[in-house]
Design a protein around this motif. Structure first.
Motif, PDB file in Angstrom:
ATOM      1  N   UNK A 296     120.395 -11.468 -34.907  1.00 32.84           N
ATOM      2  CA  UNK A 296     119.509 -11.770 -33.781  1.00 32.84           C
ATOM      3  C   UNK A 296     120.173 -11.408 -32.470  1.00 32.84           C
ATOM      4  N   UNK A 297     119.405 -10.786 -31.603  1.00 40.81           N
ATOM      5  CA  UNK A 297     119.848 -10.501 -30.251  1.00 40.81           C
ATOM      6  C   UNK A 297     119.310 -11.634 -29.385  1.00 40.81           C
ATOM      7  N   UNK A 298     120.219 -12.424 -28.852  1.00 46.20           N
ATOM      8  CA  UNK A 298     119.866 -13.627 -28.097  1.00 46.20           C
ATOM      9  C   UNK A 298     119.806 -13.295 -26.607  1.00 46.20           C
TER      10      UNK A 298
ATOM     11  N   UNK B 133     112.958  -1.132 -23.972  1.00 44.28           N
ATOM     12  CA  UNK B 133     111.980  -1.935 -24.702  1.00 44.28           C
ATOM     13  C   UNK B 133     112.053  -3.401 -24.309  1.00 44.28           C
ATOM     14  N   UNK B 134     113.281  -3.926 -24.148  1.00 42.85           N
ATOM     15  CA  UNK B 134     113.459  -5.343 -23.845  1.00 42.85           C
ATOM     16  C   UNK B 134     113.674  -5.615 -22.355  1.00 42.85           C
TER      17      UNK B 134
ATOM     18  N   UNK C  51     110.225 -14.619 -33.389  1.00 38.97           N
ATOM     19  CA  UNK C  51     109.530 -15.863 -33.719  1.00 38.97           C
ATOM     20  C   UNK C  51     109.733 -16.874 -32.603  1.00 38.97           C
ATOM     21  N   UNK C  52     110.843 -16.741 -31.885  1.00 39.36           N
ATOM     22  CA  UNK C  52     111.164 -17.610 -30.748  1.00 39.36           C
ATOM     23  C   UNK C  52     111.379 -16.726 -29.530  1.00 39.36           C
ATOM     24  N   UNK C  53     110.877 -17.106 -28.383  1.00 42.41           N
ATOM     25  CA  UNK C  53     111.051 -16.273 -27.184  1.00 42.41           C
ATOM     26  C   UNK C  53     112.530 -15.997 -26.887  1.00 42.41           C
ATOM     27  N   UNK C  54     112.852 -14.720 -26.680  1.00 37.33           N
ATOM     28  CA  UNK C  54     114.206 -14.330 -26.323  1.00 37.33           C
ATOM     29  C   UNK C  54     115.195 -14.257 -27.468  1.00 37.33           C
ATOM     30  N   UNK C  55     114.747 -14.391 -28.726  1.00 36.57           N
ATOM     31  CA  UNK C  55     115.627 -14.380 -29.893  1.00 36.57           C
ATOM     32  C   UNK C  55     115.109 -13.300 -30.854  1.00 36.57           C
ATOM     33  N   UNK C  56     115.558 -12.048 -30.656  1.00 36.34           N
ATOM     34  CA  UNK C  56     114.989 -10.876 -31.321  1.00 36.34           C
ATOM     35  C   UNK C  56     115.674 -10.570 -32.649  1.00 36.34           C
ATOM     36  N   UNK C  57     114.905 -10.484 -33.757  1.00 36.45           N
ATOM     37  CA  UNK C  57     115.504 -10.152 -35.061  1.00 36.45           C
ATOM     38  C   UNK C  57     115.881  -8.675 -35.145  1.00 36.45           C
ATOM     39  N   UNK C  58     117.014  -8.413 -35.792  1.00 35.24           N
ATOM     40  CA  UNK C  58     117.497  -7.053 -36.012  1.00 35.24           C
ATOM     41  C   UNK C  58     118.006  -6.951 -37.442  1.00 35.24           C
TER      42      UNK C  58
END
Length: 127
Positions: free
Chosen positions: A67-69, A45-46, A113-120
């Motif tokens: 967050x997955x950074x 997915x990423x 909400x920010x590119x490359x900073x995925x909420x989990x």
């Protein structure tokens, strides 16, 4: 007389794999370190690749979101070996997030909400 056996009728439907990772506590002998194992659905997915910058950021304040950074300045690298799942090693997180012998499953929940900073979220909260 019974109808002919059709194996296609007995194949279970495909399972929709959730993009998740498992956070495992390595124990006191590793000075409170954790390791995160990423599932193949999350990697696909990423579009993750070996040795790219990556980090896992725990919740802060009253937010339940991890967050997955994946930003270029992330502190760690994605380790990917032929005989194991991709993983993030040597995560320094507070002791007590995960009980020894168990794992915390985090699920990707929505667009960042920010590119490359995925909420989990922990899997129990994401459902």
């Amino acid at each position: 007389m019974l109808p002919a056996y059709d194996p296609i009728q007995h194949i279970p439907p495909p399972i929709d794999l959730l993009p998740t990772l498992r956070l495992v506590y390595l124990g006191r002998e590793y000075a409170g370190q954790y390791r995160a194992y990423l599932c193949s659905a999350l990697c696909e997915r990423l579009q993750l690749r070996a040795y790219q910058p990556i980090d896992l950021v725990p919740p802060s304040g009253h937010s339940p979101y991890w967050h997955l950074d994946l930003r270029p300045e992330a502190k760690r690298r994605l380790a990917q070996y032929a005989d194991t799942r991709p993983r993030i090693s040597s995560l320094k997180l507070p002791v007590g997030l995960v009980e020894p012998g168990s794992a915390l499953v985090l699920q990707l929940v929505n667009q960042p909400a920010f590119p490359g900073f995925y909420p989990m979220l922990p899997h129990a909260l994401a459902a």
